[in-house]
Design a protein around this motif. Structure first.
Motif, PDB file in Angstrom:
ATOM      1  N   UNK A  43      -4.997   0.550  -7.945  1.00  0.00           N
ATOM      2  CA  UNK A  43      -4.216   1.779  -7.979  1.00  0.00           C
ATOM      3  C   UNK A  43      -5.048   2.939  -8.508  1.00  0.00           C
ATOM      4  N   UNK A  44      -4.755   4.126  -7.998  1.00  0.00           N
ATOM      5  CA  UNK A  44      -5.188   5.386  -8.599  1.00  0.00           C
ATOM      6  C   UNK A  44      -3.928   5.985  -9.202  1.00  0.00           C
ATOM      7  N   UNK A  45      -3.724   5.745 -10.493  1.00  0.00           N
ATOM      8  CA  UNK A  45      -2.440   6.024 -11.147  1.00  0.00           C
ATOM      9  C   UNK A  45      -1.341   5.244 -10.431  1.00  0.00           C
ATOM     10  N   UNK A  46      -0.435   5.931  -9.718  1.00  0.00           N
ATOM     11  CA  UNK A  46       0.657   5.227  -9.046  1.00  0.00           C
ATOM     12  C   UNK A  46       0.372   4.959  -7.570  1.00  0.00           C
TER      13      UNK A  46
ATOM     14  N   UNK B  10      -9.902   8.600  -8.256  1.00  0.00           N
ATOM     15  CA  UNK B  10     -10.186   7.867  -9.483  1.00  0.00           C
ATOM     16  C   UNK B  10      -9.289   6.642  -9.568  1.00  0.00           C
ATOM     17  N   UNK B  11      -9.878   5.477  -9.380  1.00  0.00           N
ATOM     18  CA  UNK B  11      -9.129   4.234  -9.472  1.00  0.00           C
ATOM     19  C   UNK B  11      -8.921   3.901 -10.948  1.00  0.00           C
ATOM     20  N   UNK B  12      -7.681   3.626 -11.306  1.00  0.00           N
ATOM     21  CA  UNK B  12      -7.352   3.466 -12.727  1.00  0.00           C
ATOM     22  C   UNK B  12      -7.147   2.014 -13.159  1.00  0.00           C
ATOM     23  N   UNK B  13      -6.554   1.184 -12.294  1.00  0.00           N
ATOM     24  CA  UNK B  13      -6.256  -0.167 -12.742  1.00  0.00           C
ATOM     25  C   UNK B  13      -5.885  -1.062 -11.555  1.00  0.00           C
TER      26      UNK B  13
ATOM     27  N   UNK C 244       0.809  -1.224   0.000  1.00  0.00           N
ATOM     28  CA  UNK C 244       0.000   0.000   0.000  1.00  0.00           C
ATOM     29  C   UNK C 244       0.842   1.274   0.000  1.00  0.00           C
ATOM     30  N   UNK C 245       2.166   1.117  -0.004  1.00  0.00           N
ATOM     31  CA  UNK C 245       3.079   2.273   0.001  1.00  0.00           C
ATOM     32  C   UNK C 245       2.827   3.164   1.216  1.00  0.00           C
ATOM     33  N   UNK C 246       2.650   2.533   2.378  1.00  0.00           N
ATOM     34  CA  UNK C 246       2.511   3.258   3.642  1.00  0.00           C
ATOM     35  C   UNK C 246       3.555   2.714   4.604  1.00  0.00           C
ATOM     36  N   UNK C 247       3.605   3.261   5.799  1.00  0.00           N
ATOM     37  CA  UNK C 247       4.583   2.817   6.785  1.00  0.00           C
ATOM     38  C   UNK C 247       4.049   1.607   7.555  1.00  0.00           C
TER      39      UNK C 247
END
Length: 250
Positions: free
Chosen positions: A222-225, A185-188, A123-126
């Motif tokens: 993901x919402x973009x990255x 906006x969820x992209x993929x 999730x790209x969190x700590x």
């Protein structure tokens, strides 16, 4: 030096081949441990381990005091992973079950938790950051066929109408629609398919033997990255298969 495969795997391969080729028919009794051991020149414990593999794969049933018997082939339920899943509306699982003549249902439980190292990375969190964790068990005609554990960064949803995925005015609408409510906006998605033995909790929820093989799917939306949700899905490999329907080529 090239290592020879373990003997129990060779025995399992031989039995699997005989079943697939029709030499051993549904209802036929598998040779006993002693017979297999003598035929392959191994200890009975090695033959027993080979039979355990076939039991875990759903090819053979072990009957205490009677032996092991070939089971009829099973038709696997199909769970679609389709490019149009999010645009056709409704529950993708319910749609899949309806097309296969099954009644779909599911139960769930949500609670706040802290991100493990693996979830934090995805999730790209700590590590230790708060997340909303939801466990789902999906059933077809009352039989469990899929277990999913979802995590969402609580920093994104805290205090919003979508904080609880299955409660409130936007319950059950799917990650893409729910995130749109709060302007994301969820992209993929990114999905990784694999297989392994079931955990104790998975075996309990899915009604399978501990150590049985499950097909797994690790999905992150993901919402973009930016990752906005990640999920671990497990399904009994002898009951379910994931089917991918790809978008038409341009």
């Amino acid at each position: 030096m090239e290592q020879k495969p373990h003997r129990y795997l060779q025995i399992a391969d031989d039995l699997r081949r005989r079943i697939a080729g029709g030499e051993l028919q549904p209802g036929d009794q598998i040779p006993s441990r002693a017979e297999l051991a003598q035929r392959h020149g191994v200890a009975p414990a090695i033959a027993s381990r080979a039979l355990q593999i076939l039991v875990a794969e759903g090819l053979v049933e072990s009957r205490p005091g009677a032996g092991a018997f070939v089971l009829p082939p099973k038709t696997r339920l199909q769970l679609s992973r389709s490019w149009y899943r999010e645009v056709r509306g409704g529950s993708p699982f319910a749609g899949d079950m309806d097309t296969q003549g099954k009644v779909a249902n599911w139960r769930f439980h949500s609670r706040t938790d802290v991100a493990s190292a693996d979830v934090a990375r995805r999730l790209a969190i700590a590590e230790g950051d708060p997340v909303m964790r939801t466990v789902y068990v999906y059933t077809a005609d009352g039989d469990p066929v899929q277990r999913a554990v979802s995590w969402e960064p609580y920093a994104l949803t805290r205090g919003t109408p979508i904080a609880l995925p299955e409660d409130g005015p936007h319950a059950g609408r799917g990650v893409k629609d729910r995130m749109a409510v709060i302007g994301i906006t969820v992209t993929h998605p990114v999905e990784v398919v694999s297989a392994r033995t079931a955990t104790v909790q998975e075996a309990r929820d899915l009604g399978i033997a501990p150590g049985a093989i499950v097909a797994t799917l690790r999905r992150t939306w993901y919402a973009d990255e930016q990752p906005v949700e990640t999920c671990d899905i497990a399904a009994p490999a002898d009951r379910v298969e994931f089917v991918y329907v790809l978008a038409p080529a341009d």
